[in-house]
Design an enzyme around this catalytic site. Structure first.
Site, PDB file in Angstrom:
ATOM      1  N   ILE A  48       0.826  -1.197   0.000  1.00  0.00           N
ATOM      2  CA  ILE A  48       0.000   0.000   0.000  1.00  0.00           C
ATOM      3  C   ILE A  48       0.869   1.259   0.000  1.00  0.00           C
ATOM      4  CG2 ILE A  48      -1.707   1.272   1.376  1.00  0.00           C
ATOM      5  CD1 ILE A  48      -2.599  -1.534   2.477  1.00  0.00           C
ATOM      6  N   SER A 170      -6.579  -0.150  10.723  1.00  0.00           N
ATOM      7  CA  SER A 170      -7.210  -1.325  10.124  1.00  0.00           C
ATOM      8  C   SER A 170      -8.520  -1.579  10.846  1.00  0.00           C
ATOM      9  CB  SER A 170      -6.312  -2.547  10.287  1.00  0.00           C
ATOM     10  OG  SER A 170      -7.043  -3.722   9.985  1.00  0.00           O
ATOM     11  N   TYR A 197      -1.746  -7.255  16.979  1.00  0.00           N
ATOM     12  CA  TYR A 197      -1.945  -6.421  15.787  1.00  0.00           C
ATOM     13  C   TYR A 197      -3.192  -5.550  15.960  1.00  0.00           C
ATOM     14  CZ  TYR A 197      -2.753  -5.135  10.914  1.00  0.00           C
ATOM     15  OH  TYR A 197      -2.979  -4.426   9.763  1.00  0.00           O
ATOM     16  N   LYS A 201      -3.519  -1.398  16.112  1.00  0.00           N
ATOM     17  CA  LYS A 201      -4.358  -0.624  15.181  1.00  0.00           C
ATOM     18  C   LYS A 201      -5.395   0.199  15.949  1.00  0.00           C
ATOM     19  CE  LYS A 201      -1.974  -1.439  11.957  1.00  0.00           C
ATOM     20  NZ  LYS A 201      -1.427  -0.484  10.986  1.00  0.00           N
TER      21      LYS A 201
END
Ligand code: NAP
Ligand code: NAG
Ligand code: NAG
Length: 315
Positions: A48, A170, A197, A201
């Site tokens: 990205i 995310s 994770y 985020k």
């Protein structure tokens, strides 16, 4: 036989309609030029980040690829220059898993570059052990490194206002939970790593929320984004069997990196979104986050804890 063919044709049609309407995502339609502007994209050598940097270069910006691996970054610089026809694309070393490296990057940048208009906190990892500073790598790279980086560059962003900070979060934040008493131990199992994770985020979103309060009245605005589910190198560390299980889904349902970059691009250039500073964007719209991601007391506490962890506060 005919009925099988008809059934298959219907399935394909449903898939195509679903893909283009829901999975592919909405492109950023702004044609804002970035000529004369400077942009930093972290983790811009692939995925990205690379597609975001390419778009910024096509808009005429001077683009700094802030990456940890020189060879990979220089290959990306070459590629982006060739595709965009813009030679103002350069690499500067940044390893977000080392606070010393973050400080060195900021120092080099501030010395050599007079301007900064857009900072895109894009780099991220899904698993890892400990950072150089002894922190959980996922939290360290995704949140702490970017937290410090943003602080060190804030004065320059203010001098160049209107300017923007985009942080790639995310939708996994939904499953995030912050245990302030126990941030450091890295997750061992796949599930624990996924939780780490999600937590990192969630931290991205809470950080952006609190940052917007601090920036009120400065004409520096900030946004967090969910890029969609994107087929990038993010899955390169999966075990072989995990990849095999995953592959059909990836092939059918994941966005391309170009489509996945649209949210970062949108928040970097779209006119008129300043009133949404601090908010979370997905599919080119602002979206209300779940209550735990708009808890201002937790956002405030995370800010203070992060300041201590990166050495911006000693008490
Ligand atoms: N892919 C998805 O479906 C998805 C969904 C939601 C959110 N996101 C988020 O989107 C962002 C970009 O991810 P991606 O999918 O494009 O992943 P990717 O292809 O794995 O790219 C991640 C980038 O981050 C860099 N990076 C990792 N650790 C770093 C460190 N310590 N210092 C500096 N750079 C570092 C990587 O550099 P190296 O090449 O040197 O490793 C790479 O350039 C991440 O924040 C990710 O969490 C992705
Ligand atoms: C993580 O680091 C610790 C100590 O630094 C070490 O004992 C452990 O084996 C490492 N785990 C992995 C998965 O590398
Ligand atoms: C990471 O996972 C470990 C093990 O589950 C947990 O103790 C720790 O609090 C998590 N850290 C973060 C930042 O999510």
């Amino acid at each position: 036989m005919v009925s099988y063919i008809v059934a298959a044709a219907i399935l394909v049609a449903i898939y195509v309609v679903t893909y283009y309407n829901f999975l592919k995502g909405i492109p950023c339609r702004s044609d804002t030029s970035l000529r004369g502007k400077t942009v930093i994209v972290t983790g811009a050598n692939t995925g990205i980040g690379k597609e975001t940097a390419l778009d910024m270069a096509r808009r005429g910006a001077r683009v700094i690829l802030a990456c940890r691996n020189k060879e990979r970054a220089e290959a990306a610089v070459f590629d982006i220059r060739r595709k965009s026809g813009n030679n103002q694309v350069i690499f500067m070393h940044l390893d977000l898993a080392s606070l010393k490296s973050v400080r060195a990057f900021a120092e080099t940048f501030l010395k050599s570059e007079p301007q900064l208009h857009v900072l895109i906190n894009n780099a991220g990892v899904g698993s890892g052990n400990k950072t150089v500073d002894g922190y959980n790598t996922v939290l360290g790279v995704n949140h702490l490194g970017h937290f410090l980086l943003t602080h060190l560059l804030l004065d320059r962003l203010k001098q160049c206002a209107p300017s923007r900070i985009v942080t790639v979060a995310s939708m996994m934040y939904r499953f995030g939970k912050i245990d302030f008493s126990n941030l450091n131990p890295p997750g061992k199992s796949f599930i624990q790593q996924m939780r780490n994770y999600s937590c990192s985020k969630l931290c991205n979103i809470l950080f952006v929320r609190e940052l917007a309060n601090c920036l009120e009245g400065t004409k520096v605005t900030c946004y967090s984004v969910h890029p969609g589910v994107v087929n990038t190198e993010a899955f390169r560390y999966m075990k072989f069997w995990q990849k095999m299980l995953f592959f059909p889904f990836v092939a059918l349902f994941f966005r391309t990196p170009t489509d996945g970059a649209q949210m970062s691009i949108y928040c970097a250039v779209q006119e008129g979104i300043e009133k949404f500073s601090g908010r979370y964007f997905t599919n080119c719209k602002v979206q209300e986050v779940l209550p735990h991601a708009r808890d201002d007391a937790v956002a405030r506490k995370l800010w203070e804890v992060s300041e201590r962890m990166v050495g911006l506060r000693s008490y």
